[in-house]
Design a protein around this motif. Structure first.
Motif, PDB file in Angstrom:
ATOM      1  N   ASP A  52       0.834  -1.212   0.000  1.00 55.06           N
ATOM      2  CA  ASP A  52       0.000   0.000   0.000  1.00 55.06           C
ATOM      3  C   ASP A  52       0.866   1.257   0.000  1.00 55.06           C
ATOM      4  OD1 ASP A  52      -2.295  -1.516  -0.037  1.00 55.06           O
ATOM      5  OD2 ASP A  52      -2.711  -1.280   2.113  1.00 55.06           O
ATOM      6  N   ALA A  55       2.301   1.653  -3.430  1.00 56.09           N
ATOM      7  CA  ALA A  55       1.246   2.076  -4.357  1.00 56.09           C
ATOM      8  C   ALA A  55       0.916   3.548  -4.177  1.00 56.09           C
ATOM      9  CB  ALA A  55       0.000   1.216  -4.145  1.00 56.09           C
ATOM     10  N   MET A  56       0.908   4.021  -2.931  1.00 62.24           N
ATOM     11  CA  MET A  56       0.603   5.435  -2.688  1.00 62.24           C
ATOM     12  C   MET A  56       1.677   6.344  -3.280  1.00 62.24           C
ATOM     13  SD  MET A  56      -0.956   5.342   1.168  1.00 62.24           S
ATOM     14  CE  MET A  56      -1.081   7.120   1.282  1.00 62.24           C
ATOM     15  N   LYS A  57       2.925   5.897  -3.245  1.00 57.78           N
ATOM     16  CA  LYS A  57       4.021   6.694  -3.792  1.00 57.78           C
ATOM     17  C   LYS A  57       3.933   6.798  -5.307  1.00 57.78           C
ATOM     18  CE  LYS A  57       7.434   5.751  -0.202  1.00 57.78           C
ATOM     19  NZ  LYS A  57       8.726   5.111   0.097  1.00 57.78           N
ATOM     20  N   THR A  58       3.394   5.769  -5.960  1.00 54.64           N
ATOM     21  CA  THR A  58       3.362   5.752  -7.419  1.00 54.64           C
ATOM     22  C   THR A  58       1.971   6.018  -7.971  1.00 54.64           C
ATOM     23  OG1 THR A  58       2.980   3.369  -7.468  1.00 54.64           O
ATOM     24  CG2 THR A  58       5.273   4.117  -7.528  1.00 54.64           C
ATOM     25  N   SER A  59       1.005   6.222  -7.115  1.00 57.57           N
ATOM     26  CA  SER A  59      -0.378   6.378  -7.544  1.00 57.57           C
ATOM     27  C   SER A  59      -0.516   7.464  -8.596  1.00 57.57           C
ATOM     28  CB  SER A  59      -1.262   6.698  -6.337  1.00 57.57           C
ATOM     29  OG  SER A  59      -2.611   6.776  -6.741  1.00 57.57           O
ATOM     30  N   GLY A  60      -1.053   7.061  -9.748  1.00 48.51           N
ATOM     31  CA  GLY A  60      -1.283   8.013 -10.826  1.00 48.51           C
ATOM     32  C   GLY A  60      -0.049   8.339 -11.647  1.00 48.51           C
ATOM     33  N   SER A  63       2.088   3.036 -14.283  1.00 48.33           N
ATOM     34  CA  SER A  63       1.110   1.996 -14.590  1.00 48.33           C
ATOM     35  C   SER A  63       1.848   0.737 -15.016  1.00 48.33           C
ATOM     36  CB  SER A  63       0.181   2.454 -15.708  1.00 48.33           C
ATOM     37  OG  SER A  63      -0.539   1.360 -16.225  1.00 48.33           O
TER      38      SER A  63
END
Length: 78
Positions: A52, A55-60, A63
């Motif tokens: 998590d 994922a938060m560090k790479t969110s958006g 991909s």
């Protein structure tokens, strides 16, 4: 070789008395299995927390699907 450690657990006299009713139960093995199960659960929870955070560090911004396409396209060019 599997080295074993000993731990102590305090329980009430009532619980101990009830455990004695069920002598067919291997209480040490039961406790060991329960501890191992809890460790697996905690390891999975920790892995999820780490995923998590990543994922938060790479969110958006990143991909996995796009990254795979990019490398496949580069491979097909050659």
């Amino acid at each position: 070789m599997n080295l074993l450690s000993v731990i102590s657990v305090r329980i009430s006299e009532e619980i101990k008395r009830k455990m004695n009713w069920f002598k067919h139960v291997d209480w040490a093995k039961y406790i060991q299995n329960t501890i191992e199960k809890k460790i697996r659960e905690e390891e999975m929870n920790l892995a999820c927390q780490i995923m998590d955070k990543v994922a938060m560090k790479t969110s958006g911004k990143w991909s996995g699907v796009n990254e795979i396409r990019k490398w496949r396209e580069k491979r097909d060019i050659k």
